[in-house]
Design a protein around this motif. Structure first.
Motif, PDB file in Angstrom:
ATOM      1  N   PHE A 120       0.822  -1.208   0.000  1.00 24.45           N
ATOM      2  CA  PHE A 120       0.000   0.000   0.000  1.00 24.45           C
ATOM      3  C   PHE A 120       0.859   1.262   0.000  1.00 24.45           C
ATOM      4  CE2 PHE A 120      -2.643   3.257   1.976  1.00 24.45           C
ATOM      5  CZ  PHE A 120      -3.876   3.068   1.360  1.00 24.45           C
ATOM      6  N   CYS A 147      -0.445   3.313  -3.259  1.00 23.20           N
ATOM      7  CA  CYS A 147      -1.842   3.655  -2.934  1.00 23.20           C
ATOM      8  C   CYS A 147      -1.920   4.829  -1.966  1.00 23.20           C
ATOM      9  CB  CYS A 147      -2.551   2.446  -2.324  1.00 23.20           C
ATOM     10  SG  CYS A 147      -2.432   0.935  -3.305  1.00 23.20           S
ATOM     11  N   LEU A 206     -13.749  -6.379  -3.714  1.00 26.91           N
ATOM     12  CA  LEU A 206     -12.584  -5.533  -3.473  1.00 26.91           C
ATOM     13  C   LEU A 206     -11.461  -5.857  -4.451  1.00 26.91           C
ATOM     14  CD1 LEU A 206     -11.207  -3.356  -1.873  1.00 26.91           C
ATOM     15  CD2 LEU A 206     -10.634  -5.047  -0.113  1.00 26.91           C
ATOM     16  N   TRP A 235     -12.393  -4.566  -7.857  1.00 27.19           N
ATOM     17  CA  TRP A 235     -12.308  -3.098  -7.901  1.00 27.19           C
ATOM     18  C   TRP A 235     -10.861  -2.638  -8.061  1.00 27.19           C
ATOM     19  CZ3 TRP A 235     -14.782   1.229  -8.725  1.00 27.19           C
ATOM     20  CH2 TRP A 235     -14.253   2.428  -8.264  1.00 27.19           C
ATOM     21  N   ILE A 236      -9.947  -3.244  -7.327  1.00 25.88           N
ATOM     22  CA  ILE A 236      -8.538  -2.837  -7.402  1.00 25.88           C
ATOM     23  C   ILE A 236      -7.958  -3.157  -8.774  1.00 25.88           C
ATOM     24  CG2 ILE A 236      -6.233  -3.278  -6.475  1.00 25.88           C
ATOM     25  CD1 ILE A 236      -7.572  -3.776  -3.739  1.00 25.88           C
ATOM     26  N   ARG A 237      -8.316  -4.292  -9.323  1.00 21.57           N
ATOM     27  CA  ARG A 237      -7.749  -4.702 -10.615  1.00 21.57           C
ATOM     28  C   ARG A 237      -8.304  -3.881 -11.778  1.00 21.57           C
ATOM     29  NH1 ARG A 237      -7.257 -10.392  -8.560  1.00 21.57           N
ATOM     30  NH2 ARG A 237      -5.008 -10.789  -8.577  1.00 21.57           N
ATOM     31  N   PRO A 286     -11.128  -0.895 -11.784  1.00 27.55           N
ATOM     32  CA  PRO A 286     -12.226  -0.063 -11.268  1.00 27.55           C
ATOM     33  C   PRO A 286     -13.111   0.520 -12.358  1.00 27.55           C
ATOM     34  CG  PRO A 286     -10.112   1.058 -11.047  1.00 27.55           C
ATOM     35  CD  PRO A 286      -9.810  -0.345 -11.443  1.00 27.55           C
ATOM     36  N   SER A 333      -6.076   1.362 -12.688  1.00 27.48           N
ATOM     37  CA  SER A 333      -6.257  -0.087 -12.536  1.00 27.48           C
ATOM     38  C   SER A 333      -4.912  -0.744 -12.227  1.00 27.48           C
ATOM     39  CB  SER A 333      -6.857  -0.680 -13.814  1.00 27.48           C
ATOM     40  OG  SER A 333      -6.014  -0.424 -14.921  1.00 27.48           O
ATOM     41  N   MET A 351      -2.595  -9.607  -3.822  1.00 25.73           N
ATOM     42  CA  MET A 351      -3.960  -9.134  -3.591  1.00 25.73           C
ATOM     43  C   MET A 351      -4.450  -9.598  -2.230  1.00 25.73           C
ATOM     44  SD  MET A 351      -6.472  -7.341  -4.720  1.00 25.73           S
ATOM     45  CE  MET A 351      -6.196  -7.180  -6.497  1.00 25.73           C
TER      46      MET A 351
END
Length: 345
Positions: free
Chosen positions: A259, A266, A303, A306-308, A310, A321, A330
């Protein structure tokens, strides 16, 4: 003839479908179940308007049918009925009655407009009145508790029974901040500051929507207002202000590294405990949220999707993405996000 029979056959079914559409709405996303003084005022004035319209309709149709029955042309009627053109009493009557009806609607409307525009702090609460800065983004909501020193995203917490002041802004395009169960809607406009106050009569979760067409994912620009009793609200604020502890689980620690700035980066968009920026929703209490992206159930499958990618779930959003993330990475990232819970502190 066949067409007429078909229409009459499906008319009852069509009416049933029409009535059942009212059952398909989301909980609390209605102005017909008011939970605050502002929404109660709107509901009461809605009913008043319906009563006035019903009264006018009944009187007009009653007179219409009486005249049809009494003055219909009969065999042998050769003379025109008595003409009342220029009847002063009738003209005064149908002029005065609409004026009276307008006054009945105008007086409470004007007083209510001043009531809803009163964005001064609650004198009973004084300096403890909650003030929240709201910023609309494509397609999420940012809530800055500036006096308390932290930022929340997608979910805004308020104390029950207190007037909460909202300062409304927009980052990109025009949005509209609306919580139907608590009050009316007010636009958020780039470069212009608007104000709104809301109050919840009882604890609960109240759904909000953007009520202004703001892009391809406008319909998915949802948020929640969570009303807590004052002691619970104060505890939530204290938890949000507390320093976020490092995860103790090894998998979550790996996810924390992913993260961070040296991983996927992120943290460059999502603030956690005051660290990071507000380019995307703050994630300090992400583990406590029921939904992600404003509308998806907050489970591991959604989730990860969404992360891979969006954009496939919320068209037009600005989150990049990350298709390159492995399943192991993940799993670690999700473990870290799940650890972000202020309710467990």
């Amino acid at each position: 003839m066949k067409l007429r029979k078909t229409v009459w056959r499906f008319l009852p079914l069509s009416l049933l479908v029409f009535l059942l559409t009212g059952c398909l709405g989301e909980t609390n996303l209605t102005a017909l179940d008011p939970k605050g003084p502002q929404s109660q005022w709107i509901f009461d004035k809605m009913l008043l308007s319906l009563y006035v319209m019903a009264f006018v309709s009944i009187v007009v149709f009653a007179i219409f049918f009486i005249i049809l029955a009494k003055y219909r042309r009969k065999p042998g009627d050769d003379e025109l009925p008595k003409q009342v053109h220029g009847n002063t009493a009738l003209e005064i009557t149908w002029t005065v009655i609409p004026i009276i009806l307008l006054i009945i609607l105008a007086v409470p409307t004007i007083t209510g407009t001043f009531m809803m525009a009163d964005d001064e702090p609650d004198p009973e609460v004084g300096e403890n009145t909650v003030e929240i800065k709201v910023t609309g983004h494509q397609f999420w909501w940012q809530f800055d508790y500036e006096d308390e020193g932290f930022t929340a995203g997608q979910e805004v917490y308020i104390p029950v029974g207190e007037k909460v002041l909202f300062e409304l802004h927009a980052q990109d395009v025009m949005h509209s901040f609306w919580v139907p169960a608590l009050g009316g809607k007010v636009d958020t406009i780039p470069g212009i500051t608007n104000h709104l106050w809301l109050e919840a009569d009882e604890p609960g979760t109240y759904k909000g929507k953007c009520a202004e067409l703001c892009g391809p994912a406008h319909a998915l620009m949802d948020f929640k207002v969570i009303a807590l009793e004052r002691p619970e609200y104060d505890q939530w604020v204290a938890n949000m202000q507390a320093e976020v502890e490092e995860p103790t689980d090894a998998l979550a620690q790996q996810g924390r590294e992913l993260f961070g700035a040296d991983g996927l980066g992120c943290i460059g968009c999502h603030a956690v405990g005051g660290t990071g920026t507000a380019a995307g929703p703050a994630l300090t209490n992400f583990g406590d949220r029921e939904v992600i992206a404003g509308y998806l159930e907050n489970d591991d499958e959604h989730l990860a999707a969404w992360i891979r990618d969006p954009a496939s779930l919320k068209q037009g959003n600005n989150m990049p993405s990350f298709p390159q993330i492995s399943d192991e990475e993940m799993e670690a990232l999700i473990a870290y996000l799940r650890s972000l819970s202020v309710n467990e502190q």
